[in-house]
Design a protein around this motif. Structure first.
Motif, PDB file in Angstrom:
ATOM      1  N   ASP A 109      86.455  44.221  23.296  1.00 47.67           N
ATOM      2  CA  ASP A 109      87.272  43.706  24.391  1.00 47.67           C
ATOM      3  C   ASP A 109      87.268  44.681  25.564  1.00 47.67           C
ATOM      4  O   ASP A 109      87.440  44.280  26.703  1.00 47.67           O
ATOM      5  CB  ASP A 109      88.704  43.480  23.904  1.00 47.67           C
ATOM      6  N   ARG A 159      87.756  38.791  29.520  1.00 44.81           N
ATOM      7  CA  ARG A 159      88.838  38.035  30.155  1.00 44.81           C
ATOM      8  C   ARG A 159      90.204  38.403  29.573  1.00 44.81           C
ATOM      9  O   ARG A 159      91.185  38.551  30.300  1.00 44.81           O
ATOM     10  CB  ARG A 159      88.602  36.531  29.966  1.00 44.81           C
ATOM     11  N   TYR A 160      90.237  38.533  28.268  1.00 44.90           N
ATOM     12  CA  TYR A 160      91.517  38.794  27.602  1.00 44.90           C
ATOM     13  C   TYR A 160      92.126  40.106  28.063  1.00 44.90           C
ATOM     14  O   TYR A 160      93.282  40.174  28.499  1.00 44.90           O
ATOM     15  CB  TYR A 160      91.317  38.800  26.089  1.00 44.90           C
ATOM     16  N   LYS A 163      93.233  40.255  31.727  1.00 41.66           N
ATOM     17  CA  LYS A 163      94.553  39.657  31.936  1.00 41.66           C
ATOM     18  C   LYS A 163      95.664  40.606  31.488  1.00 41.66           C
ATOM     19  O   LYS A 163      96.706  40.724  32.147  1.00 41.66           O
ATOM     20  CB  LYS A 163      94.651  38.335  31.171  1.00 41.66           C
ATOM     21  N   LYS A 234      95.203  39.674  18.673  1.00 42.03           N
ATOM     22  CA  LYS A 234      94.568  39.184  19.894  1.00 42.03           C
ATOM     23  C   LYS A 234      94.828  37.694  20.057  1.00 42.03           C
ATOM     24  O   LYS A 234      94.576  36.902  19.162  1.00 42.03           O
ATOM     25  CB  LYS A 234      93.069  39.460  19.840  1.00 42.03           C
ATOM     26  N   LYS A 235      95.340  37.328  21.200  1.00 40.93           N
ATOM     27  CA  LYS A 235      95.616  35.916  21.466  1.00 40.93           C
ATOM     28  C   LYS A 235      94.363  35.212  21.950  1.00 40.93           C
ATOM     29  O   LYS A 235      93.458  35.832  22.508  1.00 40.93           O
ATOM     30  CB  LYS A 235      96.709  35.788  22.541  1.00 40.93           C
ATOM     31  N   SER A 236      94.303  33.939  21.765  1.00 46.16           N
ATOM     32  CA  SER A 236      93.159  33.180  22.223  1.00 46.16           C
ATOM     33  C   SER A 236      93.140  33.152  23.735  1.00 46.16           C
ATOM     34  O   SER A 236      94.183  33.168  24.397  1.00 46.16           O
ATOM     35  CB  SER A 236      93.190  31.751  21.669  1.00 46.16           C
ATOM     36  N   GLU A 237      91.932  33.104  24.310  1.00 55.06           N
ATOM     37  CA  GLU A 237      91.794  33.087  25.762  1.00 55.06           C
ATOM     38  C   GLU A 237      91.885  31.665  26.272  1.00 55.06           C
ATOM     39  O   GLU A 237      91.852  31.441  27.463  1.00 55.06           O
ATOM     40  CB  GLU A 237      90.458  33.713  26.158  1.00 55.06           C
TER      41      GLU A 237
END
Length: 237
Positions: A109, A159-160, A163, A234-237
């Motif tokens: 990431d 992206r994750y 953000k 980790k959350k989904s994008e």
């Protein structure tokens, strides 16, 4: 993939034109943004003269605030990968593709360009290397991850993490703390070898007795970050 190169710059009039020129030669698919952190030299005049893509912060926010502004720009303009490089010319844009490749294939990431893997090129002073080694050991103790070049400002995020950093980024000497933030948000950190150059113009913000202050401040910040953040997946994008 849409890639944005973020260049935080404060009083980098001696190097910024060369840095921008090297970024403009990278080809299609890679954009750049110079974040002029309210410079007091002629940096803004140079950026206007060469028609560089840039923004000017209304007040000086320091390296962390400038980089965070770049991450917010990347989120707002829907970039897949955000790359941070310094405005002093130490980071060679030729290595950007190596960092992007690791992010694109899902290896990490956040990918850090490390000068301490192959130990080629500029290695910094002995005092600073000692401090970096100590910070590396502290981060490993706090988070369980081994990162050699914890102060490297040459890094890429997907992206994750872009953000995450757009909302939560340390304002002063942020690089080591950002590693903790990434891990605590369930992100994976990876290093790839790069060769860095010695600064040609300007002066570092960390020197002499300030190195001791830096070590104390960053060490405390890393510890506080680790124990005040709740670790999550980790959350989904």
């Amino acid at each position: 993939m849409k890639v944005l190169v973020i260049v935080p710059a404060y009083n980098e009039s001696g190097s910024i034109e060369k840095v921008v020129d090297s970024l403009q030669n990278l080809g299609d698919g890679i954009d750049y943004l110079v974040v002029n952190d309210c410079s007091t030299d002629c940096e803004e005049e140079i950026l206007l003269k060469i028609s560089a893509n840039h923004i000017v912060l209304p007040v000086n926010l320091g390296i962390g605030g400038a980089v965070q502004a770049g991450y917010q720009y990347a989120v707002a303009h829907d970039y897949d990968v955000a790359i941070q490089i310094d405005g002093d010319g130490q980071h060679d844009p030729a290595y950007i593709s190596k960092l992007v490749e690791q992010v694109a294939c899902g290896e990490a990431d956040m990918v850090i360009g490390s000068r301490f893997i192959t130990k080629e090129g500029f290695q910094s002073s002995g005092l600073r290397r000692t401090g970096i080694t100590m910070l590396s050991a502290l981060i490993r103790l706090m988070c369980g991850v081994k990162v050699y070049d914890v102060t490297s400002g040459f890094r890429a995020t997907n992206r994750y993490m872009t953000k995450v950093f757009a909302d939560d980024y340390a304002q002063d000497f942020p690089e080591p703390e950002a590693i903790v933030t990434c891990v605590m948000h369930g992100g994976k950190v990876k290093e790839v070898p790069v060769v860095m150059r010695e600064r040609e113009t300007g002066t570092s913000s960390i020197h002499s007795f300030k190195s001791i202050y830096y070590m104390i401040k960053v060490s405390l910040a890393v510890i506080l970050k680790r124990f005040t953040m709740k670790k999550g997946g980790k959350k989904s994008e």
